[in-house]
Write an enzyme that holds these catalytic residues in place. Structure first.
Site, PDB file in Angstrom:
ATOM      1  N   ALA A   1       8.920  -4.194  13.145  1.00 50.38           N
ATOM      2  CA  ALA A   1       8.701  -4.430  11.257  1.00 50.38           C
ATOM      3  C   ALA A   1      11.158  -4.904  11.147  1.00 50.38           C
ATOM      4  CB  ALA A   1       8.612  -4.257  10.522  1.00 50.38           C
TER       5      ALA A   1
ATOM      6  N   HIS B   1      -1.676   1.981  -4.052  1.00 48.65           N
ATOM      7  CA  HIS B   1      -1.743   2.884  -4.139  1.00 48.65           C
ATOM      8  C   HIS B   1      -1.317   3.872  -4.825  1.00 48.65           C
ATOM      9  CE1 HIS B   1      -4.088   2.259   0.210  1.00 48.65           C
ATOM     10  NE2 HIS B   1      -4.883   1.753  -1.074  1.00 48.65           N
TER      11      HIS B   1
ATOM     12  N   THR C   1       0.074  -2.906   8.458  1.00 46.90           N
ATOM     13  CA  THR C   1      -0.909  -2.144   8.453  1.00 46.90           C
ATOM     14  C   THR C   1      -1.900  -2.836   9.256  1.00 46.90           C
ATOM     15  OG1 THR C   1      -2.636  -1.861   6.698  1.00 46.90           O
ATOM     16  CG2 THR C   1      -1.596  -3.843   6.640  1.00 46.90           C
TER      17      THR C   1
ATOM     18  N   ASN D   1       2.610  -6.996  12.943  1.00 54.16           N
ATOM     19  CA  ASN D   1       3.156  -5.707  13.660  1.00 54.16           C
ATOM     20  C   ASN D   1       3.261  -5.837  14.734  1.00 54.16           C
ATOM     21  OD1 ASN D   1       1.061  -3.121  14.553  1.00 54.16           O
ATOM     22  ND2 ASN D   1       0.052  -3.663  12.117  1.00 54.16           N
TER      23      ASN D   1
ATOM     24  N   CYS E   1      -0.753  11.948 -15.695  1.00 50.92           N
ATOM     25  CA  CYS E   1      -1.680  12.989 -16.863  1.00 50.92           C
ATOM     26  C   CYS E   1      -3.716  12.331 -15.758  1.00 50.92           C
ATOM     27  CB  CYS E   1      -1.864  12.836 -17.997  1.00 50.92           C
ATOM     28  SG  CYS E   1      -2.344  13.883 -18.970  1.00 50.92           S
TER      29      CYS E   1
ATOM     30  N   GLU F   1       1.932  -3.505  17.004  1.00 54.60           N
ATOM     31  CA  GLU F   1       0.845  -3.743  17.870  1.00 54.60           C
ATOM     32  C   GLU F   1      -0.507  -4.666  17.469  1.00 54.60           C
ATOM     33  OE1 GLU F   1      -0.784   0.213  18.169  1.00 54.60           O
ATOM     34  OE2 GLU F   1       1.132   0.745  19.541  1.00 54.60           O
TER      35      GLU F   1
ATOM     36  N   ASP G   1       5.912   4.994  -1.311  1.00 54.03           N
ATOM     37  CA  ASP G   1       7.782   4.712  -1.371  1.00 54.03           C
ATOM     38  C   ASP G   1       8.060   3.563  -1.823  1.00 54.03           C
ATOM     39  OD1 ASP G   1       8.724   2.417   0.043  1.00 54.03           O
ATOM     40  OD2 ASP G   1       7.483   3.508   2.460  1.00 54.03           O
TER      41      ASP G   1
ATOM     42  N   GLN H   1       1.019  -1.136   0.187  1.00 50.68           N
ATOM     43  CA  GLN H   1       0.050  -0.349   0.084  1.00 50.68           C
ATOM     44  C   GLN H   1       0.930   1.000   0.151  1.00 50.68           C
ATOM     45  OE1 GLN H   1      -3.437  -0.581   2.855  1.00 50.68           O
ATOM     46  NE2 GLN H   1      -1.808  -1.876   3.676  1.00 50.68           N
TER      47      GLN H   1
ATOM     48  N   CYS I   1      -0.110  14.708 -23.908  1.00 46.97           N
ATOM     49  CA  CYS I   1      -1.296  15.413 -24.481  1.00 46.97           C
ATOM     50  C   CYS I   1      -0.768  16.631 -24.288  1.00 46.97           C
ATOM     51  CB  CYS I   1      -2.375  14.588 -23.864  1.00 46.97           C
ATOM     52  SG  CYS I   1      -2.557  15.095 -22.241  1.00 46.97           S
TER      53      CYS I   1
HETATM   54  C1  BJW Z   1       4.793  -1.309  12.915  1.00 45.24           C
HETATM   55  C2  BJW Z   1       5.450  -0.739  12.814  1.00 45.24           C
HETATM   56  C3  BJW Z   1       6.369  -0.991  12.898  1.00 45.24           C
HETATM   57  C4  BJW Z   1       4.252   1.177  13.230  1.00 45.24           C
HETATM   58  N1  BJW Z   1       7.104  -2.354  13.373  1.00 45.24           N
HETATM   59  N2  BJW Z   1       4.807  -2.314  12.643  1.00 45.24           N
HETATM   60  C5  BJW Z   1     -16.176   2.812   4.888  1.00 45.24           C
HETATM   61  C6  BJW Z   1     -16.449   0.915   5.184  1.00 45.24           C
HETATM   62  C7  BJW Z   1     -15.665   0.420   4.640  1.00 45.24           C
HETATM   63  C8  BJW Z   1     -14.808   1.645   3.539  1.00 45.24           C
HETATM   64  C9  BJW Z   1     -15.122   2.716   3.437  1.00 45.24           C
HETATM   65  C10 BJW Z   1     -15.810   3.156   4.317  1.00 45.24           C
HETATM   66  N3  BJW Z   1     -16.049   4.645   3.287  1.00 45.24           N
HETATM   67  C11 BJW Z   1     -15.336   4.887   2.600  1.00 45.24           C
HETATM   68  C12 BJW Z   1     -14.626   3.376   2.478  1.00 45.24           C
HETATM   69  C13 BJW Z   1     -13.688   3.129   1.436  1.00 45.24           C
HETATM   70  C14 BJW Z   1     -12.269   3.954   1.772  1.00 45.24           C
HETATM   71  C15 BJW Z   1     -12.080   3.282   2.856  1.00 45.24           C
HETATM   72  O1  BJW Z   1     -11.610   2.734   3.678  1.00 45.24           O
HETATM   73  N4  BJW Z   1     -12.100   3.959   3.818  1.00 45.24           N
HETATM   74  C16 BJW Z   1     -11.633   3.656   5.109  1.00 45.24           C
HETATM   75  C17 BJW Z   1     -10.791   4.803   6.089  1.00 45.24           C
HETATM   76  C18 BJW Z   1     -13.141   3.304   6.045  1.00 45.24           C
HETATM   77  N5  BJW Z   1     -11.030   3.796   0.158  1.00 45.24           N
HETATM   78  C19 BJW Z   1     -10.726   3.741  -0.628  1.00 45.24           C
HETATM   79  O2  BJW Z   1     -11.798   4.723  -1.096  1.00 45.24           O
HETATM   80  C20 BJW Z   1     -10.249   3.296  -1.385  1.00 45.24           C
HETATM   81  N6  BJW Z   1     -10.406   2.873  -2.982  1.00 45.24           N
HETATM   82  C21 BJW Z   1     -12.023   2.750  -2.340  1.00 45.24           C
HETATM   83  O3  BJW Z   1     -12.211   1.315  -1.934  1.00 45.24           O
HETATM   84  O4  BJW Z   1     -12.334   2.161  -3.938  1.00 45.24           O
HETATM   85  C22 BJW Z   1     -13.264   1.473  -4.129  1.00 45.24           C
HETATM   86  C23 BJW Z   1     -13.762  -0.202  -4.196  1.00 45.24           C
HETATM   87  C24 BJW Z   1     -14.321  -1.014  -3.576  1.00 45.24           C
HETATM   88  C25 BJW Z   1     -14.153  -2.187  -3.992  1.00 45.24           C
HETATM   89  C26 BJW Z   1     -13.250  -2.965  -4.478  1.00 45.24           C
HETATM   90  C27 BJW Z   1     -12.232  -2.337  -4.841  1.00 45.24           C
HETATM   91  C28 BJW Z   1     -12.405  -0.831  -4.420  1.00 45.24           C
HETATM   92  C29 BJW Z   1      -9.083   4.273  -1.466  1.00 45.24           C
HETATM   93  C30 BJW Z   1      -7.887   3.723  -0.618  1.00 45.24           C
HETATM   94  C31 BJW Z   1      -6.801   5.070  -0.768  1.00 45.24           C
HETATM   95  C32 BJW Z   1      -6.134   4.756   0.497  1.00 45.24           C
HETATM   96  N7  BJW Z   1      -5.037   6.325   0.221  1.00 45.24           N
HETATM   97  C33 BJW Z   1      -4.142   6.372   1.178  1.00 45.24           C
HETATM   98  C34 BJW Z   1      -3.392   7.072   0.658  1.00 45.24           C
HETATM   99  C35 BJW Z   1      -2.283   7.074  -0.767  1.00 45.24           C
HETATM  100  C36 BJW Z   1      -0.735   8.330  -1.162  1.00 45.24           C
HETATM  101  C37 BJW Z   1      -0.413   8.642   0.045  1.00 45.24           C
HETATM  102  O5  BJW Z   1       0.680   7.743   0.564  1.00 45.24           O
HETATM  103  O6  BJW Z   1      -1.045   9.200   0.291  1.00 45.24           O
HETATM  104  O7  BJW Z   1      -3.199   5.147   1.411  1.00 45.24           O
HETATM  105  S1  BJW Z   1      -4.512   6.959   2.506  1.00 45.24           S
HETATM  106  C38 BJW Z   1      -3.647   5.677   3.897  1.00 45.24           C
HETATM  107  O8  BJW Z   1      -3.623   4.656   4.294  1.00 45.24           O
HETATM  108  C39 BJW Z   1      -2.381   5.403   3.161  1.00 45.24           C
HETATM  109  C40 BJW Z   1      -1.963   4.243   3.010  1.00 45.24           C
HETATM  110  O9  BJW Z   1      -1.548   2.673   1.754  1.00 45.24           O
HETATM  111  C41 BJW Z   1      -3.213   3.442   3.865  1.00 45.24           C
HETATM  112  C42 BJW Z   1      -3.068   2.520   4.557  1.00 45.24           C
HETATM  113  O10 BJW Z   1      -2.369   2.718   5.668  1.00 45.24           O
HETATM  114  P1  BJW Z   1      -1.500   1.756   6.537  1.00 45.24           P
HETATM  115  O11 BJW Z   1      -0.479   1.756   5.456  1.00 45.24           O
HETATM  116  O12 BJW Z   1      -2.375   0.530   7.241  1.00 45.24           O
HETATM  117  O13 BJW Z   1      -0.880   2.568   7.957  1.00 45.24           O
HETATM  118  P2  BJW Z   1      -1.077   3.244   9.323  1.00 45.24           P
HETATM  119  O14 BJW Z   1      -0.510   3.809   9.701  1.00 45.24           O
HETATM  120  O15 BJW Z   1      -2.361   3.569   9.206  1.00 45.24           O
HETATM  121  O16 BJW Z   1      -0.964   1.782   9.698  1.00 45.24           O
HETATM  122  C43 BJW Z   1       0.612   1.342  10.126  1.00 45.24           C
HETATM  123  C44 BJW Z   1       0.557   0.138  11.046  1.00 45.24           C
HETATM  124  O17 BJW Z   1       1.435   0.245  11.055  1.00 45.24           O
HETATM  125  C45 BJW Z   1       0.078   0.514  12.032  1.00 45.24           C
HETATM  126  O18 BJW Z   1      -0.821  -0.959  13.112  1.00 45.24           O
HETATM  127  C46 BJW Z   1       0.901   0.109  13.538  1.00 45.24           C
HETATM  128  O19 BJW Z   1       1.014  -0.416  14.427  1.00 45.24           O
HETATM  129  C47 BJW Z   1       2.053  -0.593  12.261  1.00 45.24           C
HETATM  130  N8  BJW Z   1       3.103  -0.137  12.466  1.00 45.24           N
HETATM  131  N9  BJW Z   1       5.027   0.536  13.208  1.00 45.24           N
HETATM  132  C48 BJW Z   1       5.805  -3.156  12.372  1.00 45.24           C
HETATM  133  N10 BJW Z   1       8.423  -0.453  13.003  1.00 45.24           N
END
Ligand code: BJW
Length: 231
Positions: free
Chosen positions: A218, A108, A175, A200, A116, A202, A93, A90, A138
């Site tokens: 990690a 992501h 994640t 993870n 574009c 936690e 980087d 996800q 384009c």
């Molecule tokens: C460690 C550690 C160490 C720390 N060692 N561990 C209601 C219900 C359900 C879904 C939805 C809803 N309303 C809307 C939605 C959909 C929405 C969604 O999920 N929203 C929720 C917030 C509710 N999703 C979308 O809109 C997605 N699109 C979509 O659903 O399209 C339709 C579809 C339907 C069906 C199939 C397919 C598609 C798009 C999501 C886009 C997310 N974008 C981002 C930004 C990307 C660009 C950027 O980087 O700026 O992606 S948001 C951000 O969150 C980024 C990440 O990839 C993503 C996930 O975050 P991640 O990686 O989990 O990070 P953290 O910070 O949350 O967690 C870190 C973890 O690491 C923690 O657990 C720590 O404990 C751990 N950790 N240090 C090991 N040293």
């Protein structure tokens, strides 16, 4: 199950890059404690205030260019060299590639490319992206970071679904399980018979869905798990 020959599907999130100095999103002091998602990570935010969105991604792109992979990224590259691995991240980087992973699915998007918004062309992102940039294909002024914002469809979903259906081991690393569809992969993989492992720091929103969970940074738990698989 013949673990040593199993097809392994790995999902990584921000936690795998935390020890490389790249901030996570939802941990204490994380990116979403300093920026409102609605201001920087939705198509509506980009339409409303593109300069703020460019600034947000320019700042993060610059930080990532300086970052180096940690032991967890290197361990996964080693695993890929030895076993049948599909690596889905996800993260935007490029630390998996810098560590030597050759085939990485960026669901992501990625900092290293620009997109574009008019014709869908992609090219190497400049260090500083701005509204003055023009698409090399384009010539439209619709250049944007090549990342998936909330409300947009993540990339490569067909490839990911196919991998989850055939996974024998599914591993989720660093994640939080807050963002869908990635947060639902464990259930998909499990339904198709995969042994599911969470690595993870936690407990997460989705820990209950895994057969096995290991807690720790990690940089420690991933190399230990890889050593167990590779032997
Ligand atoms: C460690 C550690 C160490 C720390 N060692 N561990 C209601 C219900 C359900 C879904 C939805 C809803 N309303 C809307 C939605 C959909 C929405 C969604 O999920 N929203 C929720 C917030 C509710 N999703 C979308 O809109 C997605 N699109 C979509 O659903 O399209 C339709 C579809 C339907 C069906 C199939 C397919 C598609 C798009 C999501 C886009 C997310 N974008 C981002 C930004 C990307 C660009 C950027 O980087 O700026 O992606 S948001 C951000 O969150 C980024 C990440 O990839 C993503 C996930 O975050 P991640 O990686 O989990 O990070 P953290 O910070 O949350 O967690 C870190 C973890 O690491 C923690 O657990 C720590 O404990 C751990 N950790 N240090 C090991 N040293």
């Amino acid at each position: 199950m013949e673990r040593h020959l199993a097809k392994i599907v790995i999902l990584t999130g921000a936690g795998i890059s935390a020890e490389s100095g790249i901030g996570t999103f939802r941990d204490k002091g994380g990116i979403w404690s300093r920026y409102d998602v609605k201001d920087v990570a939705t198509p509506e935010a980009f339409a409303r205030n593109p300069d703020l969105v460019y600034e947000f991604y320019n700042m993060r792109r610059a930080k990532v260019r300086e970052a180096v992979p940690n032991a967890a990224h290197f361990a996964l590259a080693e695993l890929e060299a030895a076993r049948d691995v599909v690596l889905i991240t996800q993260n935007v980087d490029d630390l998996h590639q810098k560590a030597g992973s050759r085939s990485v699915i960026h669901m992501h998007g990625a900092h290293r490319t620009a997109l574009c918004g008019a014709c869908g062309a992609r090219w190497d992102a400049p260090l500083e992206m701005s509204r003055r940039d023009v698409c090399p294909e384009c010539a439209a002024c619709s250049v944007r970071p090549d990342v998936v914002w909330f409300g947009e469809m993540p990339y490569h979903m067909d490839r990911i679904a196919a991998a989850l259906e055939t996974a024998e081991i599914f591993v989720s690393i660093g994640t939080s399980g807050n963002v869908y569809p990635a947060a639902g992969f464990v259930q998909q993989a499990r339904r198709f018979g995969a042994h599911c492992v969470e690595l993870n720091l936690e407990e997460t929103e989705i820990s209950d869905g895994f057969h096995e969970t290991r807690r720790g940074p990690a940089g420690e738990v991933v190399p230990a798990w890889v050593r167990q698989i590779v032997g």
